[in-house]
Structure formats: C-alpha cells, structure tokens
Design a protein around this motif. Sequence first.
Motif, mmCIF file in Angstrom:
data_model
loop_
_atom_site.group_PDB
_atom_site.id
_atom_site.type_symbol
_atom_site.label_atom_id
_atom_site.label_comp_id
_atom_site.label_asym_id
_atom_site.label_seq_id
_atom_site.Cartn_x
_atom_site.Cartn_y
_atom_site.Cartn_z
ATOM 1 N N THR A 125 -62.714 -4.659 7.230
ATOM 2 C CA THR A 125 -63.301 -3.513 6.555
ATOM 3 C C THR A 125 -62.206 -2.685 5.877
ATOM 4 N N LEU A 126 -62.571 -2.019 4.805
ATOM 5 C CA LEU A 126 -61.606 -1.128 4.146
ATOM 6 C C LEU A 126 -61.809 0.320 4.571
ATOM 7 N N ALA A 127 -62.715 0.524 5.545
ATOM 8 C CA ALA A 127 -63.072 1.891 5.935
ATOM 9 C C ALA A 127 -61.858 2.698 6.384
ATOM 10 N N ASN A 128 -60.925 2.041 7.107
ATOM 11 C CA ASN A 128 -59.762 2.774 7.610
ATOM 12 C C ASN A 128 -58.920 3.347 6.475
ATOM 13 N N PHE A 129 -58.745 2.533 5.432
ATOM 14 C CA PHE A 129 -57.975 3.020 4.290
ATOM 15 C C PHE A 129 -58.682 4.201 3.654
ATOM 16 N N LYS A 130 -60.017 4.074 3.544
ATOM 17 C CA LYS A 130 -60.787 5.146 2.914
ATOM 18 C C LYS A 130 -60.641 6.443 3.680
ATOM 19 N N ARG A 131 -60.769 6.356 5.026
ATOM 20 C CA ARG A 131 -60.732 7.631 5.741
ATOM 21 C C ARG A 131 -59.330 8.218 5.814
ATOM 22 N N VAL A 132 -58.308 7.358 5.872
ATOM 23 C CA VAL A 132 -56.946 7.893 5.879
ATOM 24 C C VAL A 132 -56.640 8.604 4.564
ATOM 25 N N LEU A 133 -57.119 8.018 3.484
ATOM 26 C CA LEU A 133 -56.842 8.600 2.176
ATOM 27 C C LEU A 133 -57.756 9.775 1.871
ATOM 28 N N ALA A 185 -64.590 14.432 7.365
ATOM 29 C CA ALA A 185 -64.014 14.395 8.704
ATOM 30 C C ALA A 185 -65.041 13.884 9.709
ATOM 31 N N ASP A 186 -66.328 14.247 9.513
ATOM 32 C CA ASP A 186 -67.366 13.811 10.450
ATOM 33 C C ASP A 186 -67.566 12.298 10.392
ATOM 34 N N GLU A 187 -67.670 11.768 9.177
ATOM 35 C CA GLU A 187 -67.812 10.312 9.025
ATOM 36 C C GLU A 187 -66.631 9.608 9.680
ATOM 37 N N SER A 188 -65.445 10.173 9.471
ATOM 38 C CA SER A 188 -64.232 9.569 9.999
ATOM 39 C C SER A 188 -64.258 9.574 11.522
ATOM 40 N N ARG A 189 -64.688 10.686 12.129
ATOM 41 C CA ARG A 189 -64.766 10.757 13.596
ATOM 42 C C ARG A 189 -65.788 9.752 14.133
ATOM 43 N N ALA A 190 -66.860 9.584 13.391
ATOM 44 C CA ALA A 190 -67.886 8.630 13.822
ATOM 45 C C ALA A 190 -67.313 7.216 13.915
ATOM 46 N N LEU A 191 -66.287 6.941 13.092
ATOM 47 C CA LEU A 191 -65.672 5.612 13.107
ATOM 48 C C LEU A 191 -64.513 5.524 14.098
ATOM 49 N N GLY A 192 -64.335 6.547 14.915
ATOM 50 C CA GLY A 192 -63.274 6.485 15.921
ATOM 51 C C GLY A 192 -61.999 7.184 15.494
ATOM 52 N N GLY A 193 -62.034 7.892 14.367
ATOM 53 C CA GLY A 193 -60.841 8.581 13.898
ATOM 54 C C GLY A 193 -60.729 9.960 14.519
ATOM 55 N N SER A 194 -59.643 10.662 14.191
ATOM 56 C CA SER A 194 -59.442 11.995 14.750
ATOM 57 C C SER A 194 -59.869 13.048 13.735
ATOM 58 N N GLY A 217 -54.050 10.123 24.463
ATOM 59 C CA GLY A 217 -54.645 9.164 25.382
ATOM 60 C C GLY A 217 -55.234 7.965 24.652
ATOM 61 N N GLN A 218 -55.927 8.233 23.575
ATOM 62 C CA GLN A 218 -56.640 7.165 22.887
ATOM 63 C C GLN A 218 -56.337 7.240 21.394
ATOM 64 N N PRO A 219 -55.138 6.790 20.994
ATOM 65 C CA PRO A 219 -54.762 6.948 19.585
ATOM 66 C C PRO A 219 -55.723 6.209 18.648
ATOM 67 N N ASP A 220 -55.823 6.746 17.456
ATOM 68 C CA ASP A 220 -56.673 6.156 16.422
ATOM 69 C C ASP A 220 -55.881 5.026 15.758
ATOM 70 N N TRP A 221 -55.814 3.871 16.437
ATOM 71 C CA TRP A 221 -54.906 2.826 15.961
ATOM 72 C C TRP A 221 -55.272 2.281 14.598
ATOM 73 N N THR A 222 -56.546 2.092 14.335
ATOM 74 C CA THR A 222 -56.884 1.503 13.026
ATOM 75 C C THR A 222 -56.488 2.451 11.900
ATOM 76 N N GLY A 223 -56.701 3.755 12.137
ATOM 77 C CA GLY A 223 -56.302 4.728 11.124
ATOM 78 C C GLY A 223 -54.798 4.794 10.968
ATOM 79 N N LEU A 224 -54.078 4.844 12.106
ATOM 80 C CA LEU A 224 -52.614 4.894 12.049
ATOM 81 C C LEU A 224 -52.044 3.686 11.319
ATOM 82 N N MET A 225 -52.627 2.518 11.595
ATOM 83 C CA MET A 225 -52.087 1.309 10.968
ATOM 84 C C MET A 225 -52.440 1.244 9.484
ATOM 85 N N ALA A 226 -53.593 1.802 9.117
ATOM 86 C CA ALA A 226 -53.904 1.867 7.684
ATOM 87 C C ALA A 226 -52.879 2.761 6.984
ATOM 88 N N ALA A 227 -52.567 3.901 7.606
ATOM 89 C CA ALA A 227 -51.555 4.799 7.027
ATOM 90 C C ALA A 227 -50.200 4.104 6.968
#
Lengths: 308, 302
Positions: A69-77, A82-91, A269-279
């Motif tokens: 999915t490209l969602a991680n790139f979208k939310r990082v950028l 912010a709500d959509e991003s949190r729903a996907l496990g982001g901070s 405790g629970q880092p947002d790994w997919t977001g961090l790795m997209a960044a």
Amino acid sequence: MNTIVSPAVADATPHRIRIFTPGRIAAWVALATMLVITLAPLWMVVKTALMQSANLYTESAQILPSEPTLANFKRVLGFMTADESRALGGSGAEINFLRALGNSLLFTAIIVVTQVSFAAMAAYAFARLRFPGRNVLFALFVGSMMVPGVVTFIPNFILIKDLGLLNTMVGMVAPFCLMQGFSVFFLRQFFLSIPRDLEEAALLDGASYTYIFTHVVLPLSITPLATIAMLTGINMWNEFFWPFLVAKDEAQQVLPVALQSFKSQTAQGQPDWTGLMAATAITVMPTILLLVVLGRRVVESVQFSGGK
Amino acid sequence: MTPAPSAPHALSPTRRSETITAWALVLPAFIGFVVFYALPTLRAIEISFTDWNLLRAPKFVGLDNYATMLEDGKFWQGMKLSAYYVVLNIPLQVVLGLFLAVSMDRLTKSLFVKSIVLLPYLLSNVLVAMMWLWMLDPLLGLVNSLIEGVGFERQPFFGGVDQALLTVAAVNIWRHMGLVAMLFLAGLQNIPRNLYEAAALEGASEWQMFWRITLPLLRPVMVFVLVTSVTGSFQIFDTIAVTTNGGPLDSTRVIVHYIVQNAFSFYKMGYASAMSMTLCVVMMIYTVFQMRVMKASENDLA
C-alpha cells in the motif's frame, strides 16, 4: 612512483588470469555477503514502508509485503488527516517533507557555494602569493582541523543566540560557510601542483593575480573543486547536530532534524514503524539518486579525501 | 612606469598590490576562522572557568569545574564508555574495511559494487539509526526473527544494559566500513604491481604478500584512518541521540552525550565547557601519539 612498471605489464600479472581458484571463490562469497548485509536494511525499509500496519506482527520477517500500500507515504507526507492517519496505526505525526527537503537543499547549497569559493580564494593566496603572515595563518587554518566540534559548539551556540539568529537559515549556515580548514588545505595542495609557467606567461602579459586566479587557475581546477564540493555537500546534507541545536522550529528543520523529531513524536512503546519507514525511505531517496547520477565522481571524491 | 629602485625593506608597488590581493582573497576565510574557530576556542576555555546558566551573568569560579569533573562519577563513566566504544568499534571497522578493499582490488572494478559499499557512509547518522532501530526491534525486527529462527533467544539490542553500546558500535561499523574500504582501496591502487610479481616469482604466498607488501605500504592510509576514525568515534553523538538517548540506565551515556546534556538540559555551560576542553586535550594527545608511533611522515615508496 608508478613509472617503473608499464600498465600493460601490470595487467599481465598471473593472479589476474586465474579466475576460479578456491581462494577467489571464497573471497567472492565473502564480498557478496557484505553486499547483502549492506543492502538488507534498505530493503527492509522499503518493504516496511509498503506494508499495512495491521500486518506488522504477522509479516515482520517476510521478504515482500503481501498487501502493498502507498498509504504510509501519503500519511507521512500529510495527504491524510490526522484522524485517518491514526486509524491506520499512525501517531498523527507528519513530516512536512517538502519543506524539510527545501531547507536541506538550501542549507547544503549555500554552504557548498560559499565554502568552496572562499576556500579556493584563500588556497590560491596561500599557494601562490607572498604576503606577511602567510605561513602562520596557514598553520592556524590547518590547526583548526584539530579542534573538535565539541569544543566550539557551546560558544558558537551562544554567539548565534546573542545575535538573535536562532531558528534562522543564517544561524544554521554561519559556522560552515566561511572557512573549513580541510577545504583550504586540499585546494592549496592542488594549486601548488599547477605549473608556474602558465601563470608567469600571463603575468608578463600584464594580467593581474585576480585575473590569473579566475581565468587560469580555476578553469584548470574543475576536478578538485568538484571533489571538495561533493564532500562538503555530502557532509552538510547529513549534518544533524548543529541544525538540531540552532533550528528546532519546524519551519526551519532540515531533513535529519525533521526525521528525528518525527520519530520522537511517535509512541515509545509501540512505534509507528510503517510510518517511520516511509519517512526513512523518502529521506534516503536523494542519496540514492546522487549515487545513480554521479556514482563515479562520488566514489572518487571520497577516496581523494583520505589517500592523497 | 620604470620600476623604482626600492629600499630592501620597503615593499615595491607590485609587492604591495600582491599583499593587498592576497589579503582580500583570504579575508572571508580569515573572518570565518576568527569568528567560528579561534575566538570560540578561547571563549570555551574562558567559559570553562565560570559558573553560567545563560540566564545570569557568568560567575568566575577558577578551576572549580575541573575539580568537580574529577570527582564526578558520570564524567569518568562517560569517558570510560567512549573509550570502550572506540575499542569495540575501530578494530573490526578497520579489519572489515581492509578485507573489503583487498577483495575489491582483486575481484572487481565494478562501480556498482563500489557504490553499494559506500552507500551507508553517504546516509546521515539519523537515517542509519532509524533503519537499525527497526531491524533490531526486540518485538518485530528482522534480526530477532532470524535469531529466533535458528533457535536462539531474542535480544533487546538497544534496550539491553549490557549490549546497547555494543549495538551502537555495530551500527557504526556498518555505516563506516565502506568508507574505510574506499580509502584503503585508493591506497592499494598506489602500490606498484611489479612488487607482487617479483614476490610471486620468488614463491611468496598471497598471505605473505599481504603481510610483507600490502600492509606495510598502506601505512600512510592506515594512520589517516586510525586518527580520523578514533577521534570521530570518541565524539559519537547522533546515533545515540536517536536510538538510546544515553539509556538504558546510562549504559550509552558517552562523554559527548553527557557534555551536551549538561549544556542544553541542565544549562551548565561552564561545566560542559570544562569537560569539552578535557576531551579536546585527550584527543590531541592521542593524535600526536598515533602519528609518532606510526611515523606518519615517512613514505615507504619514495
């Protein structure tokens, strides 16, 4: 020092002809292993950036994401709320990537252009012109390389703060853009190797030193100038500590600082790994691009910095 | 415009214009040197004799900061950790870099291979730290999956008191061995090939050639690599700031981290400066010692 042996003779050495000795095969295996160890983390970054957060637990050791999915790139950028991003496990944290990229480009470009220009000017004077104080001053410049950054950063921080330059581009570039002992030293070495005859001919024709510098010496020095520009550029692109000290404001952050602050915004405790790795993946891109476009020049520049 | 017969001590017009041009060319770099290197170094010495939190005026306290430092367990701990980090870091980095360089010299001139080898060095410490935080994550990281896969226990890596610093060192080795390899490779290419031919004719083995020819002739590069990588490792900060921030339980609170913490968390500018001056002196002594021991200025090929 290589004049004793001609290249043709050198290339005919026996161990260049035998290809499949056990030693060579072992060496190839070892080299290939090192290359895999070098590339594996990069691959995991890209793979994780393309994963869905929900799959992190089940697919952490997989080579390919099963539902990319490209969602991680979208939310990082910041293309998601912010709500959509949190729903996907982001901070809910995001990087203003384009702004940080712009800041990094500007920061690096200002320092490369100014530092290389001023270093070339000084190096020419040290290499070719006679003036009182020349040797002492050059020794001091070279000596400045010995002073570790940890000594100067407190006084420099206080100076930048007193001048009201915290959180400004000027404050970020100031300590790097005027002088760097290594650049002056490196270019002087090269200028010394240019035959004096060339300049003397121009002097006899009535040319000024400034004219000789800009019209004779600089055109002959494109390669070393590119080398020092490349080294300065790489170092400044990666510089973290000083921009981190003087420009914490989001509007002024360069990429490494932005990436660090993005990380510190995510839960421990629970880092947002997919977001961090997209960044991380986005931030790696410019370097990969540099290697693809200017690979040979980059490799040679780095080699020049040490051996010569 | 006949050249005037000038007195020996007076500058002729051409010499004077040469001096003016020279100073004009040096001026920007000179300003940079004075403002951002010379004065700050002197100022750091001055600050180290004061008690200063940036809010009140600095108060002169003489050698108090240095005395405090000698009795501060955390200072000694920081120095010890930095030294320990260098010892963990450098030998392996140099050996792996040398191995990579010799293999590349013998096996391939491929730019693609060189680019991959150099790539980690071209990434910022922050990026590298981020990648390895993920690779070494205790719960989900690839490395732990592999370790578990072959039947060992999962490791905490950055989170383990007795292995956090080791982990930072491993990450730094990953980032720097390619750079070391490239520097050695440049040195290797300066060694005349006929030395190897002559040795081969006399029946020397690869191993003997490495110890008798390659290694001794790489000495100038070796000095450079040792001086820059040891002083660089002694100043490790970025990776630690991103990964462990000094923890767990101060196990990665290396000296520069402790200095930065004193300056920008506790606002003890004087104390931080005293420690940074001490670190500077230690590194200068090391550099001079290293260059003496390895006779950096002598060239074996000349």
